[in-house]
Design a protein around this motif. Structure first.
Motif, PDB file in Angstrom:
ATOM      1  N   ASN A 151       0.821  -1.206   0.000  1.00 25.24           N
ATOM      2  CA  ASN A 151       0.000   0.000   0.000  1.00 25.24           C
ATOM      3  C   ASN A 151       0.856   1.257   0.000  1.00 25.24           C
ATOM      4  O   ASN A 151       0.536   2.254  -0.666  1.00 25.24           O
ATOM      5  N   GLY A 152       1.964   1.226   0.749  1.00 27.45           N
ATOM      6  CA  GLY A 152       2.850   2.384   0.768  1.00 27.45           C
ATOM      7  C   GLY A 152       3.511   2.639  -0.570  1.00 27.45           C
ATOM      8  O   GLY A 152       3.601   3.788  -1.022  1.00 27.45           O
ATOM      9  N   GLY A 371       2.096  12.317   2.976  1.00 29.94           N
ATOM     10  CA  GLY A 371       2.502  10.976   2.571  1.00 29.94           C
ATOM     11  C   GLY A 371       2.120   9.922   3.587  1.00 29.94           C
ATOM     12  O   GLY A 371       1.707   8.812   3.225  1.00 29.94           O
ATOM     13  N   MET A 372       2.232  10.253   4.866  1.00 28.30           N
ATOM     14  CA  MET A 372       1.831   9.308   5.910  1.00 28.30           C
ATOM     15  C   MET A 372       0.336   9.022   5.841  1.00 28.30           C
ATOM     16  O   MET A 372      -0.100   7.871   5.962  1.00 28.30           O
ATOM     17  N   VAL A 373      -0.456  10.065   5.654  1.00 26.78           N
ATOM     18  CA  VAL A 373      -1.907   9.878   5.548  1.00 26.78           C
ATOM     19  C   VAL A 373      -2.253   9.029   4.323  1.00 26.78           C
ATOM     20  O   VAL A 373      -3.072   8.098   4.400  1.00 26.78           O
ATOM     21  N   GLY A 374      -1.622   9.322   3.198  1.00 27.35           N
ATOM     22  CA  GLY A 374      -1.914   8.568   1.977  1.00 27.35           C
ATOM     23  C   GLY A 374      -1.515   7.118   2.062  1.00 27.35           C
ATOM     24  O   GLY A 374      -2.185   6.240   1.487  1.00 27.35           O
ATOM     25  N   ALA A 375      -0.437   6.810   2.782  1.00 27.99           N
ATOM     26  CA  ALA A 375       0.025   5.428   2.877  1.00 27.99           C
ATOM     27  C   ALA A 375      -0.832   4.594   3.815  1.00 27.99           C
ATOM     28  O   ALA A 375      -0.909   3.369   3.664  1.00 27.99           O
ATOM     29  N   LEU A 376      -1.495   5.228   4.782  1.00 32.10           N
ATOM     30  CA  LEU A 376      -2.188   4.484   5.837  1.00 32.10           C
ATOM     31  C   LEU A 376      -3.698   4.421   5.660  1.00 32.10           C
ATOM     32  O   LEU A 376      -4.344   3.558   6.269  1.00 32.10           O
ATOM     33  N   GLN A 377      -4.291   5.301   4.869  1.00 30.31           N
ATOM     34  CA  GLN A 377      -5.748   5.409   4.876  1.00 30.31           C
ATOM     35  C   GLN A 377      -6.439   4.118   4.436  1.00 30.31           C
ATOM     36  O   GLN A 377      -7.398   3.674   5.091  1.00 30.31           O
ATOM     37  N   PHE A 378      -5.965   3.475   3.385  1.00 27.19           N
ATOM     38  CA  PHE A 378      -6.627   2.256   2.927  1.00 27.19           C
ATOM     39  C   PHE A 378      -6.133   1.016   3.675  1.00 27.19           C
ATOM     40  O   PHE A 378      -6.846   0.019   3.758  1.00 27.19           O
ATOM     41  N   GLU A 379      -4.926   1.075   4.221  1.00 27.76           N
ATOM     42  CA  GLU A 379      -4.450  -0.022   5.057  1.00 27.76           C
ATOM     43  C   GLU A 379      -5.310  -0.141   6.317  1.00 27.76           C
ATOM     44  O   GLU A 379      -5.640  -1.248   6.751  1.00 27.76           O
ATOM     45  N   VAL A 380      -5.687   0.990   6.904  1.00 30.83           N
ATOM     46  CA  VAL A 380      -6.547   0.975   8.085  1.00 30.83           C
ATOM     47  C   VAL A 380      -7.917   0.400   7.736  1.00 30.83           C
ATOM     48  O   VAL A 380      -8.485  -0.403   8.492  1.00 30.83           O
ATOM     49  N   LEU A 381      -8.463   0.783   6.585  1.00 24.86           N
ATOM     50  CA  LEU A 381      -9.774   0.269   6.182  1.00 24.86           C
ATOM     51  C   LEU A 381      -9.722  -1.235   5.938  1.00 24.86           C
ATOM     52  O   LEU A 381     -10.634  -1.973   6.342  1.00 24.86           O
ATOM     53  N   MET A 382      -8.662  -1.735   5.283  1.00 23.62           N
ATOM     54  CA  MET A 382      -8.517  -3.175   5.073  1.00 23.62           C
ATOM     55  C   MET A 382      -8.409  -3.916   6.397  1.00 23.62           C
ATOM     56  O   MET A 382      -8.952  -5.016   6.557  1.00 23.62           O
ATOM     57  N   ALA A 383      -7.701  -3.318   7.358  1.00 25.75           N
ATOM     58  CA  ALA A 383      -7.558  -3.966   8.661  1.00 25.75           C
ATOM     59  C   ALA A 383      -8.883  -4.004   9.416  1.00 25.75           C
ATOM     60  O   ALA A 383      -9.122  -4.937  10.196  1.00 25.75           O
ATOM     61  N   ILE A 384      -9.760  -3.050   9.173  1.00 22.73           N
ATOM     62  CA  ILE A 384     -11.032  -3.000   9.891  1.00 22.73           C
ATOM     63  C   ILE A 384     -12.035  -3.992   9.317  1.00 22.73           C
ATOM     64  O   ILE A 384     -12.656  -4.764  10.059  1.00 22.73           O
ATOM     65  N   VAL A 385     -12.218  -3.998   8.010  1.00 23.85           N
ATOM     66  CA  VAL A 385     -13.286  -4.797   7.403  1.00 23.85           C
ATOM     67  C   VAL A 385     -12.785  -6.100   6.796  1.00 23.85           C
ATOM     68  O   VAL A 385     -13.593  -6.999   6.518  1.00 23.85           O
ATOM     69  N   GLY A 386     -11.494  -6.262   6.543  1.00 20.62           N
ATOM     70  CA  GLY A 386     -10.999  -7.463   5.882  1.00 20.62           C
ATOM     71  C   GLY A 386     -11.103  -7.350   4.372  1.00 20.62           C
ATOM     72  O   GLY A 386     -11.884  -6.552   3.838  1.00 20.62           O
ATOM     73  N   SER A 387     -10.340  -8.167   3.685  1.00 21.04           N
ATOM     74  CA  SER A 387     -10.293  -8.071   2.222  1.00 21.04           C
ATOM     75  C   SER A 387     -11.570  -8.569   1.562  1.00 21.04           C
ATOM     76  O   SER A 387     -11.882  -8.173   0.439  1.00 21.04           O
ATOM     77  N   GLN A 388     -12.332  -9.449   2.238  1.00 21.83           N
ATOM     78  CA  GLN A 388     -13.537 -10.000   1.619  1.00 21.83           C
ATOM     79  C   GLN A 388     -14.603  -8.936   1.415  1.00 21.83           C
ATOM     80  O   GLN A 388     -15.342  -8.960   0.434  1.00 21.83           O
ATOM     81  N   LYS A 389     -14.716  -8.011   2.350  1.00 27.70           N
ATOM     82  CA  LYS A 389     -15.730  -6.956   2.249  1.00 27.70           C
ATOM     83  C   LYS A 389     -15.123  -5.616   1.842  1.00 27.70           C
ATOM     84  O   LYS A 389     -15.801  -4.587   1.900  1.00 27.70           O
ATOM     85  N   PHE A 390     -13.866  -5.619   1.441  1.00 31.16           N
ATOM     86  CA  PHE A 390     -13.205  -4.358   1.133  1.00 31.16           C
ATOM     87  C   PHE A 390     -13.806  -3.685  -0.096  1.00 31.16           C
ATOM     88  O   PHE A 390     -13.888  -2.453  -0.147  1.00 31.16           O
ATOM     89  N   SER A 391     -14.226  -4.473  -1.084  1.00 32.53           N
ATOM     90  CA  SER A 391     -14.778  -3.870  -2.309  1.00 32.53           C
ATOM     91  C   SER A 391     -16.040  -3.079  -2.009  1.00 32.53           C
ATOM     92  O   SER A 391     -16.251  -1.989  -2.560  1.00 32.53           O
TER      93      SER A 391
END
Length: 543
Positions: A151-152, A371-391
């Motif tokens: 992601n970074g 840059g820190m915000v851009g690298a982490l924003q979607f990583e945090v979302l993936m960690a919360i919901v998981g890849s199955q519901k990420f779409s």
């Protein structure tokens, strides 16, 4: 003979993200798509002065071009999620590349600002949205353990393209005018089609291999039974029909999963991102014109965005590496809060910058925090919901953020026209970003961490969003094994009948031997064959 060949007949291992291989090509494509999606709306601001002269409009009117692009990038998230779930990532990205390119090409022939909104704003923004979201989904499919780093690196595409597109836009503006610049930019956006072409689905090839290996396994199990090859072939055909029958319910899959709103972490993240987007994009959009109004030459003013991009290039991968550390990854939400706090304080502290040196210092610190915000924003979302519901999650999040995009930059532009003062805008934008950081940190600590201490740990369920990336693959393999066990039932019933027949023959032989009668050779051979079949049955059942 009843066992499967370990090389050809065994069921393959569960599908796991490769964390490499073709995933690096997918990462490169995501790098380019992210660069165009985030840097393009900012780089277009280089043309705003000329557009204001040609169309006789104010700055707030031209700022709507970037706002509409970002609004389409965010607001069409649910539509993009539905299209991805229905058709797959690759076709959607190819269509998106064509739309993005055609929008900028048509924009070069416009005669008023409304036509510019529809072409460069709506059409190009929609095309970039159909590229951006599927690329993130594919990245999460190919990477699991290395996902923070991936992601970074993918997020680094935004600063790389920002640092190159802004000077390029200035050069094109000086040599060809804004119409020629838009035309050439439209040609560059055709590269999105190339990136979409390399997004090869991961599960398609693996599932085909699994089905092929399973068919071989079933054929080897069915054929040796009493030489009844026709029964084995018919059973294998029945297996394929059963697979097709059980695959039919999957066609009724939810195109957009709203159950993620029951996840408290997702609600907290969505509210925080809405507040963040209100002020996050305002400083880079206003920066060039702010520098020009303070007397900075046009070339040096455009170079300020390149400074942000250059710093951002190194900040995003570095932040991805830090987020991937074992002791940091479980607390990545707090790292994201710190990044937002850093960005907001940078806006507030730099509001009084009135010379080129002060603006350069602002760009350095803003590039790091951004840059820190851009690298982490979607990583945090993936960690919360998981890849199955990420779409589904990313589509709904982007839709909610679209309203903030439509409010933030245009409102800032109107304040600039009314107050003729950029200092208030920087204070306001920084305060909004700081508020989002404080809200995310406090809500995560109070609502999530304390809730985890009180509630018992939930059972692992593949249907929940917090599962790992391999759970879906494991469930598919388990389903395949259930198909296999269902298809062994006819074979087992045949084996049971053969065992019963052999026991009856042995009973008759014992009676004959008790009466003193000899056993003919033919009967002995029959018994031997029956006992052999029984051994094969026991071996098959044990397998």
């Amino acid at each position: 003979m009843g066992r499967a060949d370990p090389e050809e007949g065994q069921l393959p291992a569960p599908v796991k993200p490769p964390d490499g291989g073709w995933g690096w090509i997918v990462l490169l494509g995501c790098f380019v798509i992210t660069g165009f999606s985030y840097a393009f709306p900012k780089a277009v601001s280089v043309y705003f002065k000329e557009l204001m002269k040609d169309f006789h409009v104010g700055y707030s009117d031209t700022a709507w071009i970037s706002s509409i692009m970002l609004a389409m990038l965010y607001g069409t998230g649910p539509v993009c999620s539905i299209m991805v779930n229905q058709f797959g990532c690759r076709p959607v990205m190819l269509i998106g590349g064509l739309l993005a390119s055609s929008g900028m090409i048509l924009a070069s022939f416009t005669t008023n600002i409304i036509e510019l909104y529809l072409t460069a704003g709506v059409l190009t923004g929609l095309g970039m949205a159909l590229n951006f979201q599927p690329s993130l989904i594919m990245l999460g499919t190919y990477f699991d353990k290395r996902r923070p780093l991936a992601n970074g690196l993918a997020a680094a595409g935004s600063p790389v393209f920002l640092s190159s597109l802004s000077p390029l836009g200035q050069v094109l503006l000086e040599k060809f005018g804004w119409r020629g610049g838009f035309l050439i930019m439209g040609g560059l956006l055709l590269n999105c089609c190339t990136c979409g072409a390399v997004m090869r689905p991961l599960d398609m090839g693996m599932k085909r291999k699994m089905e092929k290996a399973q068919d071989k396994y079933e054929a080897k199990e069915m054929l040796p039974i009493g030489g009844k090859s026709e029964e084995g072939i018919s059973t294998t055909d029945g297996t394929k029909k059963a697979k097709k029958a059980k695959k039919k319910p999957k066609k009724g899959k939810k195109l957009l999963d709203f159950s993620i709103f029951s996840n408290r972490g997702f609600i907290i993240y969505t509210i925080s991102k809405f507040i963040l987007v209100l002020g996050l994009f305002v400083p880079p959009i206003l920066l060039v014109n702010y520098a020009k109004d303070t007397g900075v030459p046009d070339t040096e003013a455009a170079f300020l965005l390149s400074i942000i991009g250059f710093i951002d290039i190194f900040a995003r991968p570095a932040c991805g590496v830090v987020a991937g550390l074992k002791w940091v990854r479980p607390h990545v939400a707090y790292l994201f809060s710190f990044a937002m706090l850093f960005n907001g304080l940078t806006d507030i502290c730099s509001a009084r910058a009135s010379n080129y040196t002060g603006l350069v210092i602002f760009c350095v610190f803003f590039g790091i925090s951004y840059g820190m915000v851009g690298a982490l924003q979607f990583e945090v979302l993936m960690a919360i919901v998981g890849s199955q519901k990420f779409s589904s999650a990313i589509g709904l999040v982007l839709l909610i953020e679209a309203f903030a995009v439509l409010i933030g930059p245009p409102s800032a532009g109107r304040l600039v026209d009314a107050l003729k003062n950029y200092e208030v805008i920087f204070y306001l934008a920084g305060s909004e970003v700081v508020l989002s950081a404080v809200f995310l940190a406090m809500a995560t600590y109070c609502c999530l961490n304390r809730g985890k201490k009180k509630e018992p740990p939930p059972e692992k369920n593949p249907s929940t969003g917090g599962g790992s990336d391999t759970e879906e693959a494991e469930s598919d393999v388990q389903e395949a094994e259930e198909h296999s066990s269902d298809n062994h039932q006819p074979a087992h019933s045949t084996d049971n009948a053969m065992v019963a027949a052999s026991e009856e023959a042995n009973h008759v032989a014992e009676e004959q031997s008790g009466e003193g009668g000899g056993c003919p050779e033919g009967d002995g051979e029959v018994l031997a064959r029956d006992s052999g079949n029984a051994d094969q049955t026991v071996e098959r059942d044990s397998f």
